[in-house]
Write a protein that holds these residues in place. Structure first.
Motif, PDB file in Angstrom:
ATOM      1  N   LEU A 160       0.761  -0.932  -0.474  1.00 42.18           N
ATOM      2  CA  LEU A 160      -0.122  -0.393   0.089  1.00 42.18           C
ATOM      3  C   LEU A 160       1.176   1.367  -0.376  1.00 42.18           C
ATOM      4  O   LEU A 160       1.730   1.203   0.580  1.00 42.18           O
ATOM      5  CB  LEU A 160      -0.690   0.211   1.725  1.00 42.18           C
ATOM      6  N   LEU A 161       0.452   2.185  -0.948  1.00 45.88           N
ATOM      7  CA  LEU A 161       1.641   3.760  -1.016  1.00 45.88           C
ATOM      8  C   LEU A 161       0.178   4.221  -0.677  1.00 45.88           C
ATOM      9  O   LEU A 161      -0.921   5.203  -1.319  1.00 45.88           O
ATOM     10  CB  LEU A 161       1.511   3.360  -2.035  1.00 45.88           C
TER      11      LEU A 161
ATOM     12  N   ALA B 296      -6.920   1.051  -6.464  1.00 45.58           N
ATOM     13  CA  ALA B 296      -6.106  -0.195  -7.060  1.00 45.58           C
ATOM     14  C   ALA B 296      -5.072   0.840  -8.227  1.00 45.58           C
ATOM     15  O   ALA B 296      -5.126   1.578  -8.743  1.00 45.58           O
ATOM     16  CB  ALA B 296      -6.773  -1.074  -8.168  1.00 45.58           C
ATOM     17  N   THR B 297      -4.250  -0.380  -8.828  1.00 45.50           N
ATOM     18  CA  THR B 297      -3.781   0.606  -9.953  1.00 45.50           C
ATOM     19  C   THR B 297      -2.803  -0.358 -10.800  1.00 45.50           C
ATOM     20  O   THR B 297      -3.642  -1.211 -10.947  1.00 45.50           O
ATOM     21  CB  THR B 297      -2.035   1.052  -9.249  1.00 45.50           C
TER      22      THR B 297
ATOM     23  N   PHE C 266      -0.609  -5.740  -6.999  1.00 43.89           N
ATOM     24  CA  PHE C 266      -0.217  -5.918  -5.307  1.00 43.89           C
ATOM     25  C   PHE C 266      -0.208  -4.771  -4.983  1.00 43.89           C
ATOM     26  O   PHE C 266       0.712  -4.251  -3.825  1.00 43.89           O
ATOM     27  CB  PHE C 266       0.697  -7.461  -5.436  1.00 43.89           C
ATOM     28  N   LEU C 267      -0.326  -3.401  -5.705  1.00 53.11           N
ATOM     29  CA  LEU C 267      -0.004  -1.526  -5.556  1.00 53.11           C
ATOM     30  C   LEU C 267      -1.549  -1.455  -5.447  1.00 53.11           C
ATOM     31  O   LEU C 267      -2.330  -1.621  -5.909  1.00 53.11           O
ATOM     32  CB  LEU C 267       0.890  -1.286  -6.346  1.00 53.11           C
ATOM     33  N   LYS C 268      -1.986  -0.830  -3.633  1.00 51.97           N
ATOM     34  CA  LYS C 268      -2.787  -0.283  -4.245  1.00 51.97           C
ATOM     35  C   LYS C 268      -2.488   1.337  -3.350  1.00 51.97           C
ATOM     36  O   LYS C 268      -1.681   1.537  -3.244  1.00 51.97           O
ATOM     37  CB  LYS C 268      -3.413  -1.075  -2.810  1.00 51.97           C
ATOM     38  N   VAL C 269      -2.838   2.559  -3.195  1.00 44.60           N
ATOM     39  CA  VAL C 269      -2.701   3.972  -3.106  1.00 44.60           C
ATOM     40  C   VAL C 269      -3.319   4.303  -2.269  1.00 44.60           C
ATOM     41  O   VAL C 269      -5.656   4.346  -2.714  1.00 44.60           O
ATOM     42  CB  VAL C 269      -2.831   4.916  -4.468  1.00 44.60           C
TER      43      VAL C 269
ATOM     44  N   ILE D  53       3.506  -1.019   3.747  1.00 42.48           N
ATOM     45  CA  ILE D  53       3.022   0.321   3.554  1.00 42.48           C
ATOM     46  C   ILE D  53       4.078   1.318   3.578  1.00 42.48           C
ATOM     47  O   ILE D  53       5.006   1.606   4.276  1.00 42.48           O
ATOM     48  CB  ILE D  53       2.506   0.516   5.104  1.00 42.48           C
ATOM     49  N   PHE D  54       4.512   2.102   2.212  1.00 37.27           N
ATOM     50  CA  PHE D  54       4.863   3.626   2.251  1.00 37.27           C
ATOM     51  C   PHE D  54       4.476   4.328   2.391  1.00 37.27           C
ATOM     52  O   PHE D  54       2.678   4.965   1.890  1.00 37.27           O
ATOM     53  CB  PHE D  54       5.208   3.151   1.013  1.00 37.27           C
ATOM     54  N   ILE D  55       4.777   5.526   3.057  1.00 38.53           N
ATOM     55  CA  ILE D  55       4.097   7.267   3.168  1.00 38.53           C
ATOM     56  C   ILE D  55       5.177   7.517   2.830  1.00 38.53           C
ATOM     57  O   ILE D  55       6.098   7.905   3.040  1.00 38.53           O
ATOM     58  CB  ILE D  55       3.979   7.572   4.522  1.00 38.53           C
ATOM     59  N   ASP D  56       4.283   8.480   1.683  1.00 38.54           N
ATOM     60  CA  ASP D  56       5.741   9.541   1.001  1.00 38.54           C
ATOM     61  C   ASP D  56       4.768  11.664   1.460  1.00 38.54           C
ATOM     62  O   ASP D  56       4.067  11.227   1.795  1.00 38.54           O
ATOM     63  CB  ASP D  56       5.209   9.996  -0.816  1.00 38.54           C
TER      64      ASP D  56
END
Ligand SMILES: Nc1ncnc2c1ncn2[C@@H]1O[C@H](COP(=O)(O)OP(=O)(O)OP(=O)(O)O)[C@@H](O)[C@H]1O
Ligand SMILES: Nc1ncnc2c1ncn2[C@@H]1O[C@H](COP(=O)(O)OP(=O)(O)OP(=O)(O)O)[C@@H](O)[C@H]1O
Ligand SMILES: [Mg+2]
Ligand SMILES: [Mg+2]
Lengths: 256, 256
Positions: free
Chosen positions: A35-36, A76-77, A81-84, A122-125
């Motif tokens: 998750l981004l 979704a993207t 396996f990548l969600k935002v 989970i990444f946080i920008d």
């Protein structure tokens, strides 16, 4: 499950968003559930992945002020396996609105508690500042990646960032640690790049990732197509290095 | 006398500090009395001109909280007509400390009132955010220069910046206007640079300066010697373009 990694540095334009998008995309193609979260009102992560929110459509702002749950806003993207969790400029208001709020620093942490175990990463920008949004991210985080541009001003702000990390780990999040320092926009032709790199490695030693991200025009073109670089030009140096960074991160996990 | 020009854009790493240092140095060598104020806690303008504050030495922070006057803190530089009001990381505290203070947005404007007429130009370098420090700068300003990197994300944040300018001019500073939009880090070899430039020119027309700043390694090396680029390598493209920008600015003044 669910390791939360924050990408932060208050110095502007060092490659936070580019790292957030391309590292999370590289882990997602390695079938890690990722998750981004875009915690920057500039919403570059959101637009860099081609997500355009409609008028009035909720974003991470509504999660911080408690109007929506994180689960409701997962987008979704193109990568399975990548969600935002997208952002929008309304997020600018959160810093001011939450100043007087109760436990304003733990809003994000509490919002992620329910969904944390649905993901491997989970990444946080973060925005280029050390305000309440970045403090929320550091309070929710297990670890931190600090992108550093291979330029003169790179070292200047590190002292402040380390002080903020110290304060957060003392008062808000004792488990916070630096996952690694990532050298970005390295240009082999410039002596400045080599000087800055050797200075940073002598300061931070093994905390610096082996993988170095080169200056690569494909990395700056990919967001204009709304794609991570590995979907835009998988053979480019930028794409290859971020895939390598993902493996380096996974290697460290397996060893622990 | 005393035109106050703010260099602002909340997008990080677009060349705010590089423009603040090199445009003010170019005007100073043309014998315009110039003051450069560093309003960023990262203090890149301060270190980029080789100024190192001693322990406890006051900075622009003490001016904003009212402990010192601007006049007391003016520092000389290698260029006779260029003076600097330095910053340091203590400035980070100002945003939080001034939140509840009376007329917090006009602190800088009032501090500059006494010295404004001692200079032809006063430049203010801002941090990459739209918080109280940038609002203080916009409230004190006569005009604004917006550096824009020739990259995809360049256009994203402009909407927010224009909204903030609108709010400041309605409630705090009716005379604030955009002096110009400056294209930075232009690379003739990249189609992205050409695309972004033509898009910005079609949006903003004559508000875009004729002078375009190219990507030039001398510009990123100069701060490591504590010098503006015209003292480091006057023949470089970076130095020549900033001298041209200074003439373009002076041309506009003479015409008015
Ligand atoms: N390795 C690279 N090679 C070439 N261009 C890059 C690279 N990394 C990032 N860029 C470009 O440099 C600019 C700054 O990068 P990015 O926006 O990721 O930085 P940031 O730290 O997120 O900025 P901000 O502080 O505004 O949030 C962008 O235009 C991006 O496309
Ligand atoms: N035209 C140019 N060519 C090459 N490098 C440049 C140019 N302009 C700026 N740089 C370099 O790019 C980096 C970012 O520039 P700068 O620090 O001036 O941006 P900024 O907008 O002030 O950043 P921040 O948002 O952190 O305040 C610096 O390392 C600087 O030396
Ligand atoms: Mg960013
Ligand atoms: Mg700057």
């Amino acid at each position: 499950m669910g390791k939360i990694i924050v990408i932060a540095n208050q110095k502007g334009g060092v490659g936070k968003t580019t790292t957030a998008i391309n590292l999370s995309a590289s882990l997602a193609v390695a079938e890690r559930k990722t998750l981004l979260i875009d915690l920057d009102p500039q919403a570059n992560t959101t637009s860099g992945l081609g997500i355009a929110l409609g008028n009035g459509e909720p974003s991470v702002y509504e999660i911080l002020i408690g109007e929506k749950t994180a689960e409701e806003l997962i987008h979704a993207t193109e990568i399975e396996f990548l969600k935002v969790l997208p952002s929008r400029s309304a997020l600018i208001g959160a810093e001011v609105e939450l100043v007087g709020a109760i436990s304003r620093e733990t809003r994000l942490k509490r919002a992620l508690a329910k969904i944390k175990d649905n993901f491997n990463y989970i990444f946080i920008d973060c925005p280029p500042s050390l305000g309440l949004l970045t403090v929320n991210a550091l309070t929710a985080a297990d670890a931190l990646i600090v992108p550093i541009q291979c330029e003169y001003y790179a070292m200047e702000g590190l002292g402040q960032l380390l002080k903020t990390i110290q304060l957060v780990s003392e008062h808000l999040n004792p488990r916070l640690k630096i996952e690694g320092i990532l050298l970005t926009m390295f240009d082999t032709r410039l002596s400045l790049s080599h000087q800055v790199t050797s200075e940073i490695r002598s300061h931070f030693g093994a905390q610096v990732f082996r993988t170095v991200i080169p200056r690569s025009v494909r990395l700056s073109e990919a967001p204009s197509f709304g794609k991570p670089v590995l979907l835009y030009d998988i053979k480019s140096a930028g794409a290859q290095r971020y895939l390598e960074l993902a493996s380096e991160l996974l290697e460290r996990e397996e060893v622990r």
